[in-house]
Enzyme design. Structure first.
Site, PDB file in Angstrom:
ATOM      1  N   VAL A  15       0.851  -1.214  -0.009  1.00 23.22           N
ATOM      2  CA  VAL A  15      -0.018  -0.036  -0.128  1.00 23.22           C
ATOM      3  C   VAL A  15       0.864   1.209  -0.057  1.00 23.22           C
ATOM      4  O   VAL A  15       0.749   2.263  -0.569  1.00 23.22           O
ATOM      5  CB  VAL A  15      -1.056  -0.106   1.217  1.00 23.22           C
ATOM      6  CG1 VAL A  15      -1.709   1.364   1.318  1.00 23.22           C
ATOM      7  CG2 VAL A  15      -1.726  -1.255   1.158  1.00 23.22           C
ATOM      8  N   PHE A 150      -8.262   1.483  -1.058  1.00 23.10           N
ATOM      9  CA  PHE A 150      -9.287   0.345  -1.735  1.00 23.10           C
ATOM     10  C   PHE A 150      -8.396  -0.245  -2.997  1.00 23.10           C
ATOM     11  O   PHE A 150      -9.222  -0.558  -3.947  1.00 23.10           O
ATOM     12  CB  PHE A 150     -10.687   0.965  -2.245  1.00 23.10           C
ATOM     13  CG  PHE A 150     -11.486   1.862  -1.160  1.00 23.10           C
ATOM     14  CD1 PHE A 150     -12.216   0.910  -0.139  1.00 23.10           C
ATOM     15  CD2 PHE A 150     -11.339   2.976  -0.778  1.00 23.10           C
ATOM     16  CE1 PHE A 150     -12.851   1.659   0.889  1.00 23.10           C
ATOM     17  CE2 PHE A 150     -11.882   3.557   0.353  1.00 23.10           C
ATOM     18  CZ  PHE A 150     -12.784   2.908   1.047  1.00 23.10           C
ATOM     19  N   LYS A 202     -14.262   0.979   4.864  1.00 16.46           N
ATOM     20  CA  LYS A 202     -13.016  -0.061   4.454  1.00 16.46           C
ATOM     21  C   LYS A 202     -13.533  -1.473   4.935  1.00 16.46           C
ATOM     22  O   LYS A 202     -13.834  -2.364   4.024  1.00 16.46           O
ATOM     23  CB  LYS A 202     -11.937   0.450   5.003  1.00 16.46           C
ATOM     24  CG  LYS A 202     -11.089  -0.600   5.057  1.00 16.46           C
ATOM     25  CD  LYS A 202     -10.567  -0.652   3.302  1.00 16.46           C
ATOM     26  CE  LYS A 202      -9.631  -2.003   3.198  1.00 16.46           C
ATOM     27  NZ  LYS A 202      -8.624  -1.990   2.268  1.00 16.46           N
ATOM     28  N   PHE A 247     -17.815  -9.278  -9.175  1.00 16.02           N
ATOM     29  CA  PHE A 247     -17.668 -10.235  -7.964  1.00 16.02           C
ATOM     30  C   PHE A 247     -18.899 -11.085  -7.977  1.00 16.02           C
ATOM     31  O   PHE A 247     -19.278 -11.570  -6.741  1.00 16.02           O
ATOM     32  CB  PHE A 247     -17.610  -9.304  -6.523  1.00 16.02           C
ATOM     33  CG  PHE A 247     -16.273  -8.956  -6.483  1.00 16.02           C
ATOM     34  CD1 PHE A 247     -15.644  -7.953  -7.167  1.00 16.02           C
ATOM     35  CD2 PHE A 247     -15.479  -9.353  -5.339  1.00 16.02           C
ATOM     36  CE1 PHE A 247     -14.306  -7.609  -6.976  1.00 16.02           C
ATOM     37  CE2 PHE A 247     -14.253  -9.103  -5.138  1.00 16.02           C
ATOM     38  CZ  PHE A 247     -13.525  -8.122  -5.891  1.00 16.02           C
ATOM     39  N   GLY A 251     -15.760 -19.698  -7.585  1.00 18.32           N
ATOM     40  CA  GLY A 251     -14.276 -20.098  -7.954  1.00 18.32           C
ATOM     41  C   GLY A 251     -14.028 -21.294  -6.526  1.00 18.32           C
ATOM     42  O   GLY A 251     -14.988 -21.830  -5.845  1.00 18.32           O
ATOM     43  N   GLY A 255      -8.863 -15.364  -1.222  1.00 17.13           N
ATOM     44  CA  GLY A 255      -7.660 -15.326  -0.578  1.00 17.13           C
ATOM     45  C   GLY A 255      -7.082 -13.697  -0.533  1.00 17.13           C
ATOM     46  O   GLY A 255      -7.976 -12.780  -0.784  1.00 17.13           O
ATOM     47  N   CYS A 258      -6.370  -9.081   2.221  1.00 15.81           N
ATOM     48  CA  CYS A 258      -7.384  -8.225   2.676  1.00 15.81           C
ATOM     49  C   CYS A 258      -8.718  -8.938   3.061  1.00 15.81           C
ATOM     50  O   CYS A 258      -8.964  -8.805   4.462  1.00 15.81           O
ATOM     51  CB  CYS A 258      -7.609  -7.266   1.869  1.00 15.81           C
ATOM     52  SG  CYS A 258      -6.403  -5.696   1.858  1.00 15.81           S
ATOM     53  N   LYS A 261      -8.745 -11.596   6.335  1.00 17.59           N
ATOM     54  CA  LYS A 261      -8.406 -10.568   7.354  1.00 17.59           C
ATOM     55  C   LYS A 261      -9.431  -9.714   7.924  1.00 17.59           C
ATOM     56  O   LYS A 261      -9.811  -9.545   9.070  1.00 17.59           O
ATOM     57  CB  LYS A 261      -6.989  -9.936   7.134  1.00 17.59           C
ATOM     58  CG  LYS A 261      -6.513  -8.664   8.032  1.00 17.59           C
ATOM     59  CD  LYS A 261      -5.401  -8.294   7.693  1.00 17.59           C
ATOM     60  CE  LYS A 261      -5.209  -7.171   6.683  1.00 17.59           C
ATOM     61  NZ  LYS A 261      -5.604  -5.825   7.199  1.00 17.59           N
ATOM     62  N   ARG A 325      -0.619 -14.734   0.095  1.00 12.90           N
ATOM     63  CA  ARG A 325      -1.189 -14.750   1.326  1.00 12.90           C
ATOM     64  C   ARG A 325      -2.702 -15.294   1.432  1.00 12.90           C
ATOM     65  O   ARG A 325      -3.537 -14.853   0.346  1.00 12.90           O
ATOM     66  CB  ARG A 325      -1.095 -13.218   2.051  1.00 12.90           C
ATOM     67  CG  ARG A 325       0.064 -12.722   2.448  1.00 12.90           C
ATOM     68  CD  ARG A 325       0.415 -11.548   2.948  1.00 12.90           C
ATOM     69  NE  ARG A 325       0.252 -10.485   1.664  1.00 12.90           N
ATOM     70  CZ  ARG A 325       0.512  -9.384   1.729  1.00 12.90           C
ATOM     71  NH1 ARG A 325       0.493  -8.777   3.133  1.00 12.90           N
ATOM     72  NH2 ARG A 325       0.308  -8.483   0.773  1.00 12.90           N
TER      73      ARG A 325
HETATM   74  C1  UDX Z   1      -9.432  -6.600  -2.269  1.00 15.47           C
HETATM   75  C2  UDX Z   1     -10.408  -5.258  -2.245  1.00 15.47           C
HETATM   76  O1  UDX Z   1     -10.860  -5.463  -3.593  1.00 15.47           O
HETATM   77  C3  UDX Z   1      -9.690  -4.092  -2.222  1.00 15.47           C
HETATM   78  O2  UDX Z   1     -10.453  -2.927  -2.590  1.00 15.47           O
HETATM   79  C4  UDX Z   1      -8.966  -4.002  -0.867  1.00 15.47           C
HETATM   80  O3  UDX Z   1      -8.356  -2.779  -0.616  1.00 15.47           O
HETATM   81  C5  UDX Z   1      -8.109  -5.004  -0.821  1.00 15.47           C
HETATM   82  O4  UDX Z   1      -8.758  -6.518  -0.836  1.00 15.47           O
HETATM   83  P1  UDX Z   1      -7.303  -7.882  -3.482  1.00 15.47           P
HETATM   84  O5  UDX Z   1      -7.128  -8.410  -2.192  1.00 15.47           O
HETATM   85  O6  UDX Z   1      -6.253  -7.233  -4.168  1.00 15.47           O
HETATM   86  O7  UDX Z   1      -8.286  -6.419  -3.175  1.00 15.47           O
HETATM   87  O8  UDX Z   1      -8.215  -8.849  -4.368  1.00 15.47           O
HETATM   88  P2  UDX Z   1      -9.663  -8.971  -5.227  1.00 15.47           P
HETATM   89  O9  UDX Z   1      -9.372  -8.591  -6.440  1.00 15.47           O
HETATM   90  O10 UDX Z   1     -10.608  -8.075  -4.598  1.00 15.47           O
HETATM   91  O11 UDX Z   1     -10.020 -10.388  -5.063  1.00 15.47           O
HETATM   92  C6  UDX Z   1      -9.871 -11.078  -3.788  1.00 15.47           C
HETATM   93  C7  UDX Z   1     -10.195 -12.595  -3.847  1.00 15.47           C
HETATM   94  O12 UDX Z   1     -11.660 -12.612  -3.944  1.00 15.47           O
HETATM   95  C8  UDX Z   1      -9.411 -13.292  -4.629  1.00 15.47           C
HETATM   96  O13 UDX Z   1      -9.013 -14.444  -4.264  1.00 15.47           O
HETATM   97  C9  UDX Z   1     -10.169 -13.435  -5.987  1.00 15.47           C
HETATM   98  O14 UDX Z   1      -9.829 -14.784  -6.747  1.00 15.47           O
HETATM   99  C10 UDX Z   1     -11.567 -13.809  -5.293  1.00 15.47           C
HETATM  100  N1  UDX Z   1     -12.764 -13.261  -6.060  1.00 15.47           N
HETATM  101  C11 UDX Z   1     -13.000 -12.213  -6.503  1.00 15.47           C
HETATM  102  C12 UDX Z   1     -13.483 -14.577  -6.246  1.00 15.47           C
HETATM  103  O15 UDX Z   1     -13.438 -15.572  -6.126  1.00 15.47           O
HETATM  104  N2  UDX Z   1     -14.696 -14.183  -7.166  1.00 15.47           N
HETATM  105  C13 UDX Z   1     -14.842 -12.909  -7.718  1.00 15.47           C
HETATM  106  O16 UDX Z   1     -16.150 -12.642  -8.504  1.00 15.47           O
HETATM  107  C14 UDX Z   1     -14.118 -11.861  -7.337  1.00 15.47           C
END
Ligand code: UDX
Length: 455
Positions: A15, A150, A202, A247, A251, A255, A258, A261, A325
Site C-alpha cells: 500500500v 481500496f 473500509k 464479484f 471459484g 484469499g 485483505c 483478514k 497470502r
Molecule cells: C481486495 C479489495 O478488492 C480491495 O478493495 C481492498 O483494498 C483489498 O482487498 P485484493 O485483495 O487485491 O483487493 O483482491 P480482489 O481482486 O478483490 O480479489 C480477492 C479475492 O476474491 C481473490 O482471491 C479472488 O480470486 C476472489 N474473487 C474475486 C472471487 O473468487 N470471485 C470474484 O468474483 C472476485
C-alpha cells in the site's frame, strides 16, 4: 517546480509504495520511510520488492521525487502529512495486531504541526484511541485522518489514479482539508465524514464483497447439484442494476491479504462490542469449505487419491500478483497431501513466494507442460491469462489421467473435452450426471449450454 506539498509515507509495503508512487505522479515529493534497511537500500537502487504492474516504471519515472530512508525524521522534517501504511495482520485472537501502528504513533516527536493519515486497515475506534494517546502524551497538536485504501492487487497503480471514491474521515480541521487537496486532481468523488465511519467504510466494503463471493459460491454449489449453470445465473443476476455483474465469479474461495483478514476483523470487532455478526461467520465458513471442494470432485473421478499425481496450475491468490497470502492453493495442496496425493505445482510469477509457503513435499515444475506430465488430474487454481491459451491436445498427451478441474471457470470446456479429457468447472453441472445434456443426448450430441458458458 511543483506547488504540491511534500508528504511522508511510513511503511513501504504494498500500500505504501503504490501510494508513494501515485502521489509522486501527481507531483508531490514523497519521503518514504521503512524500518527494513535492506528494503530501503533496494528501493534506493530502484528494486521493487513486490510484483505489481506499472509500479516499477512509475517509481523509476519519479526517482527525483521519491526519497527513501529508515529515519522517520527525514519525513517529519519535510512533510506535515504522514501517511501510515504499515501492516495490521490478524493476531491470535482474530483482532488486528496494531503493534506497528502504535510504534509509529510512539515515534512522533513531542512538538510540531503534523497529521497521521491512516491508510492501513484498522478496527473502528483506532482513530479515537490514537487521538487519546496523542492527548495523554502532550502531543495535542497532532491531527489524525482516516483515509482507507481500496487498491486491488494487480491493478493497484490504476486504482490509485482512478479511484471509485476517496474516503476521508477527519475532525473537520486543516489535516482533512489538506488530504482533500492532495486527492483533488484525481477527479473522483471525495467523501468527508467522521473518523469512525471512514474506518467502517473500509471494513464494510471488503466484508460485503467477500459476502458476494461466498454467495455466488453457494449458488454454484447448488447449481452443481441441480443442473443449472452458474455462469448463466450470474449473467442473469448481474444485469439487475441493484446487483451488478462484478464479484459474481465463483471459484475455489477468496484469499489475499485483505478479504480473509478484514472479514475476520469485522466479525471480531462486532463480537467485542457484544454483537454476533452471523452473516460473516457463514461467509468465512463457506469460503473455507469452498477451498476443499476440489477434493470431493477429484475423488468422485479418481476414487482414492493415495499415490495420485495432481498438478496445480496457478498458486497466487489471484492472477497478476505474486502474493501467496491466504491463497486457496495453500489449503488445497495441504489437503491433497493429507489424502495421500503427490502434488506438483506451477505458477508463472508466484513460484518463489510459493516455495517458502507451500507445504513440504510439493514438487515445483518449470512450466505448464512439465507440471502436467504423468498427472492423474490437473486443477486450475489461479486464472492466469496464459492458462486460457493452453494446447489441451498437448496436455492430454502428457497426462497419465484425464481429469481437469477448472477451479475458476476460466477454461474453455469444449477445448478440454475435445482433447479427450473430462472437464469439471464450478457450478456448471457435473460430467457424467444425468443433468449433463451431453450425457442425456448421447456422446455425439452438440455440446449444449451446460458447461459451455463464458468463463
Ligand atoms: C481486495 C479489495 O478488492 C480491495 O478493495 C481492498 O483494498 C483489498 O482487498 P485484493 O485483495 O487485491 O483487493 O483482491 P480482489 O481482486 O478483490 O480479489 C480477492 C479475492 O476474491 C481473490 O482471491 C479472488 O480470486 C476472489 N474473487 C474475486 C472471487 O473468487 N470471485 C470474484 O468474483 C472476485
Amino acid at each position: 517546480m511543483s506547488n504540491r506539498e511534500p508528504i511522508g509515507v511510513i511503511g513501504t509495503g504494498y500500500v505504501g509504495l503504490v501510494t508513494a508512487a501515485g502521489f509522486a505522479e501527481l507531483g508531490n515529493d514523497v519521503y518514504c520511510i521503512d524500518i527494513d534497511e535492506a528494503k530501503i537500500a533496494g528501493l534506493e537502487r530502484g528494486e521493487i520488492p513486490i510484483y505489481e504492474p506499472g509500479l516499477e516504471e512509475l517509481v523509476a519515472k519519479h526517482r527525483g521525487r521519491l526519497h527513501f530512508s529508515t529515519d522517520i525524521n527525514d519525513a517529519l522534517e519535510h512533510a506535515r502529512l504522514l501517511f501510515v501504511a504499515v501492516g495490521t495482520p490478524p493476531s491470535y485472537s482474530g483482532d488486528a495486531d496494531l503493534t506497528a501502528v502504535f510504534s509509529v504513533v510512539g515515534s512522533m516527536p513531542p512538538e510540531g504541526e503534523h497529521a497521521l493519515i491512516m491508510k492501513s486497515t484498522v478496527p473502528v475506534g483506532t482513530g479515537r484511541a490514537i487521538k487519546r494517546r496523542f492527548e495523554e502524551t502532550g502531543r495535542s497538536n497532532f491531527r489524525y485522518v482516516s483515509c482507507p485504501e481500496f487498491l486491488k492487487e494487480g491493478s493497484a497503480v490504476k486504482d490509485f489514479l482512478n479511484p471509485d471514491r476517496v474516503v476521508i474521515g477527519d475532525d473537520g480541521d486543516w489535516a482533512g482539508d489538506a488530504v482533500q487537496e492532495l486527492y483533488a486532481p484525481l477527479n473522483a468523488p471525495i467523501l468527508r465524514m467522521d473518523i469512525a465511519s471512514a474506518e467502517m467504510v473500509k471494513l464494510a466494503s471488503n466484508a460485503f464483497l467477500a459476502t458476494k463471493i461466498s454467495f455466488i459460491n453457494e449458488i454454484a454449489n447448488v447449481s452443481e447439484e441441480t443442473g443449472a449453470d452458474v455462469s448463466e445465473v450470474a449473467r442473469g443476476m448481474g444485469l439487475d442494476d441493484r446487483i451488478g455483474p462484478k464479484f459474481l465469479q465463483p471459484g475455489i474461495g477468496f484469499g489475499g491479504s485483505c478479504f480473509p483478514k478484514d472479514v475476520s476483523a469485522l466479525k471480531q470487532l462486532a463480537g467485542n462490542s457484544g454483537y454476533h455478526f452471523q452473516l460473516l461467520s457463514a461467509v468465512i465458513e463457506v469460503n473455507e469449505l469452498q477451498k476443499r471442494k476440489v477434493i470431493g470432485k477429484l475423488k468422485r473421478s479418481l476414487g482414492s487419491l493415495v499415490g495420485k499425481r495432481i498438478a496445480l496450475l496457478g498458486l497466487a491468490f489471484k492472477p497478476n500478483t505474486d502474493d501467496m497470502r491466504e491463497a486457496s492453493s495453500l489449503v488445497l495442496a495441504g489437503r491433497l497431501q493429507g489424502e495421500g496425493a503427490e502434488v506438483v505445482a506451477f505458477d508463472p510469477i508466484a513460484m518463489e513466494e510459493a516455495k517458502h509457503l507451500m507445504p513440504h513435499g510439493v514438487d515445483f515444475a518449470d512450466d505448464e507442460l512439465s507440471a502436467v506430465r504423468d498427472a492423474d488430474a490437473v486443477v486450475l487454481v489461479t486464472e492466469w491469462e496464459q492458462f486460457g491459451k493452453l494446447d489441451w491436445n498437448e496436455i492430454a498427451g502428457a497426462m497419465r489421467g484425464e481429469v481437469v478441474v477448472d477451479g475458476r471457470n476460466a477454461l474453455d470446456p469444449d477445448a478440454v473435452r475435445s482433447a479427450g479429457l473430462r472437464y469439471e468447472g464450478v457450478g456448471r453441472g457435473r460430467e457424467g450426471d444425468p443433468a449433463d445434456p451431453a450425457v442425456v443426448a448421447g456422446a455425439d450430441a452438440q455440446p449444449a449450454s451446460l458447461g459451455s458458458g463464458p468463463g
